[in-house]
Design an enzyme around this catalytic site. Structure first.
Site, PDB file in Angstrom:
ATOM      1  N   SER A  39       0.848  -1.189   0.000  1.00 14.91           N
ATOM      2  CA  SER A  39       0.000   0.000   0.000  1.00 14.91           C
ATOM      3  C   SER A  39       0.887   1.244   0.000  1.00 14.91           C
ATOM      4  O   SER A  39       1.567   1.520   0.983  1.00 14.91           O
ATOM      5  CB  SER A  39      -0.923   0.000   1.229  1.00 14.91           C
ATOM      6  OG  SER A  39      -1.799   1.117   1.191  1.00 14.91           O
ATOM      7  N   CYS A  43       0.366   8.056  -6.677  1.00 14.29           N
ATOM      8  CA  CYS A  43       0.248   9.388  -7.279  1.00 14.29           C
ATOM      9  C   CYS A  43       1.357  10.323  -6.804  1.00 14.29           C
ATOM     10  O   CYS A  43       1.592  11.367  -7.422  1.00 14.29           O
ATOM     11  CB  CYS A  43      -1.115  10.001  -6.959  1.00 14.29           C
ATOM     12  SG  CYS A  43      -2.504   9.077  -7.665  1.00 14.29           S
ATOM     13  N   ALA A 279     -14.525  -7.041  -8.533  1.00 10.27           N
ATOM     14  CA  ALA A 279     -13.333  -6.386  -9.089  1.00 10.27           C
ATOM     15  C   ALA A 279     -13.473  -4.880  -8.897  1.00 10.27           C
ATOM     16  O   ALA A 279     -14.565  -4.318  -9.014  1.00 10.27           O
ATOM     17  CB  ALA A 279     -13.154  -6.722 -10.566  1.00 10.27           C
ATOM     18  N   HIS A 304     -11.050   3.962  -4.793  1.00 14.30           N
ATOM     19  CA  HIS A 304     -11.414   3.986  -3.374  1.00 14.30           C
ATOM     20  C   HIS A 304     -12.923   3.825  -3.190  1.00 14.30           C
ATOM     21  O   HIS A 304     -13.374   3.103  -2.293  1.00 14.30           O
ATOM     22  CB  HIS A 304     -10.942   5.296  -2.742  1.00 14.30           C
ATOM     23  CG  HIS A 304      -9.480   5.317  -2.421  1.00 14.30           C
ATOM     24  ND1 HIS A 304      -8.982   4.954  -1.193  1.00 14.30           N
ATOM     25  CD2 HIS A 304      -8.404   5.647  -3.179  1.00 14.30           C
ATOM     26  CE1 HIS A 304      -7.667   5.058  -1.196  1.00 14.30           C
ATOM     27  NE2 HIS A 304      -7.290   5.474  -2.393  1.00 14.30           N
ATOM     28  N   TYR A 425     -16.651  34.107  -0.132  1.00 17.80           N
ATOM     29  CA  TYR A 425     -15.928  35.210  -0.765  1.00 17.80           C
ATOM     30  C   TYR A 425     -15.176  36.060   0.256  1.00 17.80           C
ATOM     31  O   TYR A 425     -15.719  36.434   1.302  1.00 17.80           O
ATOM     32  CB  TYR A 425     -16.877  36.128  -1.543  1.00 17.80           C
ATOM     33  CG  TYR A 425     -16.249  37.476  -1.833  1.00 17.80           C
ATOM     34  CD1 TYR A 425     -15.139  37.562  -2.680  1.00 17.80           C
ATOM     35  CD2 TYR A 425     -16.707  38.636  -1.226  1.00 17.80           C
ATOM     36  CE1 TYR A 425     -14.524  38.786  -2.916  1.00 17.80           C
ATOM     37  CE2 TYR A 425     -16.103  39.860  -1.460  1.00 17.80           C
ATOM     38  CZ  TYR A 425     -15.001  39.936  -2.303  1.00 17.80           C
ATOM     39  OH  TYR A 425     -14.377  41.133  -2.528  1.00 17.80           O
TER      40      TYR A 425
END
Length: 450
Positions: A39, A43, A279, A304, A425
């Site tokens: 694991s 990325c 799968a 995930h 904002y």
């Protein structure tokens, strides 16, 4: 006690196992991982090679020891599933440590073998120092080779997310970087006008960019590359990042149905054509959130999510998968590029009627320091305002806008509803009418055009 065998770790298999344990404290879970790392944050690998991540250990998400201690899950690294006998519900396993083969029975089986890199057909490719970046061991090998052979230049073949991230990171190491893209523009998920912003940034940062061509031959020295337009470049090594394909051989040999895209076909609960075999991840074919057509999306978020849904179904609490938007983002030097859903090419191929709104503005108040251009583009149905796809390119604030639109699509909002979203904002963050709101206002006029 039920026994679940999981083939493959990383995002799909490791996540599924953790979720299943959370939902069922008693079930027996065995994870088989062919490599030595079960694991890790794949990325993050380009950013380790670029020096953003200083320690390789920081990419390790979990170890077999932590899985056993914290979750009571048995993980067998360097154990490869080589055959599935679905009639007997048995998996033949090759132990690469002891060089022996044995079998394990299962009540349910979960396939998460991922995808494998596509290797382009290039004459003389075997002469070159050539690498792909898919597994943790690939990253370690590239790092070791760069250091030991003192590589100074690289040719990256493929201008998708990984190719661009590698260009950014290897340039950061001080290398001369050539980037070759076979199609007309980089990041094919973007429309041409959006991609041109990224290409300008690549050139500005000193990347030697080639589009609409590829490598024809590589000389015996392994460094002299002849391009299809007759030009010649030299590079110490190559990174191949032209894409991936599902690692579906185990599923094929087990007689599981393979979809038109090459992925293992699953239903909305991640079951294959054999109900006892599930799968998840890069190996599967699911469906597009918008068109409902078959689709493969080899990204982390879908893997995930699919892992969680498979665990829910196995434990008798099913939640269906709603499809994939393919929401994605990448950093390219000082710019960020993001997309979701369908681009112009996909829409033209689908035959859907669509209109487009583009907003060119700043990512926050123009008078606040650091204001920079942000371009946001949205495709939608002129009939009912259904949002088909969105793209954004800018210095920052790209993720915020694309994520708001992803949430809008998931919530069933139309393009004109975007004007109604009350977005936070203050001058450092946005404008009183955010670019997302402006897309909604502009879309009204487009909707009225007949």
């Amino acid at each position: 006690m039920k026994k679940i065998i999981v083939i493959g770790g990383v995002a799909g298999g490791a996540t599924f196992s953790s979720q299943l344990r959370m939902l069922d404290e008693d079930v027996e879970i065995i994870v088989l991982e062919k490599s030595g790392t079960m694991s890790f944050a794949n990325c993050g690998m380009p950013y380790y090679l670029g020096g953003y991540v200083q320690e390789r250990e920081h990419l390790i998400a979990a170890t077999p020891e932590s899985f056993k201690k914290e979750r009571n899950i048995e993980v067998r690294v360097r154990h490869e599933a080589v055959r599935i006998d679905s009639s007997k519900k048995e998996v033949a396993i090759l132990d690469h440590i002891g060089n022996t083969e044995y079998s394990e029975s299962y009540d349910s089986l979960v396939l998460s073998p991922g995808a494998i890199p596509v290797i382009p057909k290039i004459e003389g490719l075997s002469h070159a120092n050539c690498y792909t970046l898919r597994a943790f061991e690939d990253m370690l090998k590239i790092e070791q080779q760069i250091e030991s052979k003192q590589f100074k230049s690289v040719c990256i073949v493929g201008g998708g997310f990984i190719g661009l991230e590698m260009a950014d990171n290897l340039k950061k190491r001080g290398m001369t970087v050539h980037l070759i893209q076979r199609s007309e523009h980089v990041l094919s998920v973007l429309d041409r006008d959006m991609s041109e912003l990224i290409e300008a940034e690549l050139v500005k940062q000193g990347i030697d960019l080639y589009t609409d061509l590829t490598i024809q031959t590589i000389e015996e020295d392994g460094c002299t590359l002849h391009l299809t337009d007759g030009r010649i470049i030299t590079a110490d090594f190559l990174i191949l990042s032209v894409g991936v394909k599902p690692n579906n051989q185990l599923a094929k040999h087990a007689g599981l149905e393979i979809g038109n895209t090459g992925g293992v076909k699953v239903n909305e609960f991640m079951q294959t054509s054999d109900p006892s075999i599930y799968a998840v991840g890069d190996v599967i074919e699911t469906f597009d959130f918008i068109t409902k057509q078959p689709k493969r999306v080899p990204l982390a978020w879908p893997a995930h999510r699919q892992a969680y849904l498979a665990a829910r179904h196995i434990t008798g609490n099913p939640v269906p998968y709603k499809g994939s938007l393919g929401t994605a983002i990448c950093k390219v030097f000082t710019l960020h590029a993001a997309s979701l859903g369908l681009n112009e090419e996909h829409l033209n191929e689908s035959g859907l009627s669509f209109k487009t709104v583009t907003q060119d503005s700043k990512q926050h108040a123009g008078y606040f320091p650091g204001a920079a251009p942000l371009k946001l583009k949205v495709h939608f149905s002129p009939e009912d305002g259904t949002i088909y796809g969105a793209q954004a390119v800018g210095k920052d604030g790209v993720d915020k806008r694309i994520d708001v639109i992803a949430a809008a699509i998931a919530g069933g909002l139309t393009v004109t509803d975007l004007q109604d979203i009350e977005i936070a904002y203050a001058p450092p963050f946005s404008s009183p009418k955010d670019p997302v709101n402006m897309i909604g206002y502009k879309a009204i006029k487009k909707m009225n055009e007949r």
